[in-house]
Enzyme design. Structure first.
Site, PDB file in Angstrom:
ATOM      1  N   HIS A  31      25.076 -26.858  33.560  1.00 11.70           N
ATOM      2  CA  HIS A  31      25.493 -25.732  33.163  1.00 11.70           C
ATOM      3  C   HIS A  31      25.664 -24.411  34.327  1.00 11.70           C
ATOM      4  CE1 HIS A  31      26.411 -26.496  28.745  1.00 11.70           C
ATOM      5  NE2 HIS A  31      25.789 -27.873  29.385  1.00 11.70           N
ATOM      6  N   ARG A  76      12.785 -20.682  19.278  1.00 10.19           N
ATOM      7  CA  ARG A  76      12.340 -19.716  20.423  1.00 10.19           C
ATOM      8  C   ARG A  76      12.395 -20.465  21.853  1.00 10.19           C
ATOM      9  NH1 ARG A  76       6.959 -17.591  17.691  1.00 10.19           N
ATOM     10  NH2 ARG A  76       6.428 -19.723  17.797  1.00 10.19           N
ATOM     11  N   ARG A 120       8.023 -10.247  12.240  1.00 11.51           N
ATOM     12  CA  ARG A 120       7.289  -9.696  13.252  1.00 11.51           C
ATOM     13  C   ARG A 120       7.956  -9.382  14.707  1.00 11.51           C
ATOM     14  NH1 ARG A 120       2.584 -13.622  15.583  1.00 11.51           N
ATOM     15  NH2 ARG A 120       2.396 -13.772  13.410  1.00 11.51           N
ATOM     16  N   GLY A 134      21.970 -24.291  23.745  1.00  6.76           N
ATOM     17  CA  GLY A 134      23.234 -23.860  23.143  1.00  6.76           C
ATOM     18  C   GLY A 134      23.337 -24.311  21.904  1.00  6.76           C
ATOM     19  N   SER A 135      22.969 -25.586  21.686  1.00 11.05           N
ATOM     20  CA  SER A 135      23.123 -25.967  20.249  1.00 11.05           C
ATOM     21  C   SER A 135      22.399 -25.103  19.264  1.00 11.05           C
ATOM     22  CB  SER A 135      22.389 -27.566  20.101  1.00 11.05           C
ATOM     23  OG  SER A 135      23.100 -28.148  21.027  1.00 11.05           O
ATOM     24  N   GLU A 141      30.372 -23.969  27.353  1.00 14.22           N
ATOM     25  CA  GLU A 141      30.716 -24.432  28.600  1.00 14.22           C
ATOM     26  C   GLU A 141      31.319 -23.544  29.622  1.00 14.22           C
ATOM     27  OE1 GLU A 141      33.358 -27.663  27.877  1.00 14.22           O
ATOM     28  OE2 GLU A 141      31.723 -28.898  26.744  1.00 14.22           O
ATOM     29  N   HIS A 151      10.809 -18.550  12.573  1.00 13.88           N
ATOM     30  CA  HIS A 151      10.023 -18.503  11.251  1.00 13.88           C
ATOM     31  C   HIS A 151      10.851 -17.613   9.869  1.00 13.88           C
ATOM     32  CE1 HIS A 151       7.100 -20.947  13.567  1.00 13.88           C
ATOM     33  NE2 HIS A 151       6.970 -19.596  14.401  1.00 13.88           N
TER      34      HIS A 151
HETATM   35  C1  LIG Z   1      31.010 -26.608  23.932  1.00 15.83           C
HETATM   36  C2  LIG Z   1      29.413 -26.896  23.788  1.00 15.83           C
HETATM   37  N1  LIG Z   1      28.773 -26.272  22.800  1.00 15.83           N
HETATM   38  C3  LIG Z   1      27.493 -26.560  22.536  1.00 15.83           C
HETATM   39  C4  LIG Z   1      26.563 -27.196  23.571  1.00 15.83           C
HETATM   40  C5  LIG Z   1      25.048 -27.465  23.204  1.00 15.83           C
HETATM   41  O1  LIG Z   1      24.527 -26.900  24.428  1.00 15.83           O
HETATM   42  P1  LIG Z   1      23.045 -27.307  24.741  1.00 15.83           P
HETATM   43  O2  LIG Z   1      23.056 -28.675  25.432  1.00 15.83           O
HETATM   44  O3  LIG Z   1      22.244 -26.303  25.628  1.00 15.83           O
HETATM   45  O4  LIG Z   1      22.503 -27.636  23.457  1.00 15.83           O
HETATM   46  C6  LIG Z   1      27.303 -27.816  24.533  1.00 15.83           C
HETATM   47  C7  LIG Z   1      26.711 -28.718  25.354  1.00 15.83           C
HETATM   48  O5  LIG Z   1      26.949 -28.994  26.677  1.00 15.83           O
HETATM   49  C8  LIG Z   1      28.786 -27.514  24.644  1.00 15.83           C
HETATM   50  O6  LIG Z   1      29.548 -28.184  25.642  1.00 15.83           O
END
Ligand SMILES: Cc1ncc(COP(=O)(O)O)c(C=O)c1O
Length: 390
Positions: free
Chosen positions: A191, A253, A222, A57-58, A165, A218
């Protein structure tokens, strides 16, 4: 001693293990056909035109922000110094890509009841420099997107969503994560679905979709379709296209196993959501009229990531004592997300401002407690929690 009420528990059975085995049997672990199938199913499930799976998610948040720096569409393009409004309570990696791309972060207080951004304060915080609102659907709770859209109507302001979330949350019949120009999801353990690590970005915009495909791997051409919005037409020479770099991208990825697992998890998601909502109904029944604790007010249909308990203002109950009691009773708990994020030491690296006191974020920071929800029924656990907190 095993936890009597864990924060989260596993959702896999032989379906996911067989999916991993299929990848092992293929001897092809890097992103391939299972990730592509997962993306197709993901976009279909959430009602979006495109979905791009990434490593977390990050990194979904990172690519979402990065993509806006490379679009040719002037209505979508961000530049360093542009102002982005965020709620003061969210996860660290909601904010970090904004800092990394030189954006100015404007922190707005949350609403005490919904725990999402305060829409009254958001309205007041908008300036001529505001170019985007990064709305976060906190703990499964969607924002009031009608009001949000009214606030930005006629203004050159993008709506983006961090829905990491809140997979499966619905507002007015539409899936959270699809209201913004782009929306992000997480499929980390605990999650709504779990793909080991994993994330996804959805969008209806074709150009942004192509930019995301390029940035994910990258910055090369491709993975772009032959006719694409980043390079126009690709040549038919695979040798020439194999190492051609057009954007300053990353390698975020997902593994092929995460795609294969995700396909199985998506099939189970409606059942998971049903049970999470049943748990929430029981939680509401038990805690709605609690003498000293407030619970989150649902906007639309929450997907109930977990349950928040906030000590009511004026009560003489002390959080430390509650946390000790929960821990002595073998109930796992955490603070509510990051609490007031703007208090963290990392803020010294940010260009930011706080137009008005973060009163509610601070209250939740000092008085909030989070306990988990899950994909199976938690009736006994919730009854036990209510007894401990009585
Ligand atoms: C609101 C929110 N954004 C982003 C993330 C990041 O997700 P990940 O842990 O998959 O990197 C989280 C993680 O729980 C989150 O609560």
């Amino acid at each position: 001693m095993p936890s009597k009420y864990p924060l989260a528990s596993g959702t896999w059975d032989e379906k996911e293990l067989n999916a991993i085995q299929r990848v092992i049997d293929s001897d092809m672990y890097t992103m391939g056909k299972y990730v592509a199938e997962y993306e197709e199913r993901f976009a279909d499930f959430f009602g979006s035109k495109h979905a791009v799976m990434v490593s977390s998610g990050s990194t979904a948040n990172l690519l979402m922000i990065a993509a806006l720096f490379y679009t040719e569409n002037e209505d979508h393009r961000l530049q360093p110094g542009d102002e982005v409004i965020v709620p003061a309570v969210s996860w660290s990696t909601t904010y970090f890509p904004l800092q990394q791309y030189g954006l100015k972060v404007r922190f707005v207080d949350i609403d005490r009841d919904t725990l999402n951004i305060s829409l009254d304060q958001l309205e007041q915080a908008i300036t001529d420099k505001t170019r985007a609102i990064l709305a976060v659907n906190l703990l499964g709770n969607p924002n009031d997107f009608d009001r949000l859209n009214d606030i930005i109507a006629g203004r050159n302001i993008l709506l983006l969503e961090d829905n990491c979330e809140s997979m499966g949350a619905v507002y007015e019949g539409r899936q959270a994560g699809t209201f913004g120009l782009m929306g992000t999801f997480s499929s980390f353990f605990s999650h709504h679905i779990a793909t080991m690590e994993g994330g996804c970005i959805v969008t209806d915009d074709e150009e942004l979709h192509h930019i995301l495909l390029c940035l994910r791997a990258h910055g090369w051409t491709r993975n772009l379709p032959k006719h694409n919005r980043v390079t126009g037409a690709k040549s038919d020479d695979p040798f020439e296209e194999s190492f051609k770099f057009v954007l300053p991208g990353y390698n975020v990825r997902p593994l092929e196993m995460s795609g294969a697992i995700g396909i199985e998890q998506l099939k189970k998601l409606p059942g998971f959501l049903h049970n999470r909502r049943e748990n929430a109904a029981y939680f509401q029944e038990l805690f709605s009229n609690h003498p000293y604790l407030d619970i989150q007010r649902e906007v639309g249909a929450s997907s109930w990531f977990g349950f928040s308990l906030v000590i009511r203002e004026g009560s003489d109950v002390i959080r430390k004592e509650i946390v000790n009691k929960l821990s002595a009773s073998n109930i796992e708990c955490r603070p509510i997300v990051s609490g007031n994020f703007a208090k963290n030491e990392v803020m010294r690296y940010f260009d930011y401002d706080i137009p008005k006191e973060l009163y509610n974020a601070e209250h939740v920071d000092e008085n909030g407690i989070f306990v988990g929800n899950g994909h199976h029924m938690l009736r006994e656990e919730l009854k036990y929690l209510a007894k401990v907190m009585s």
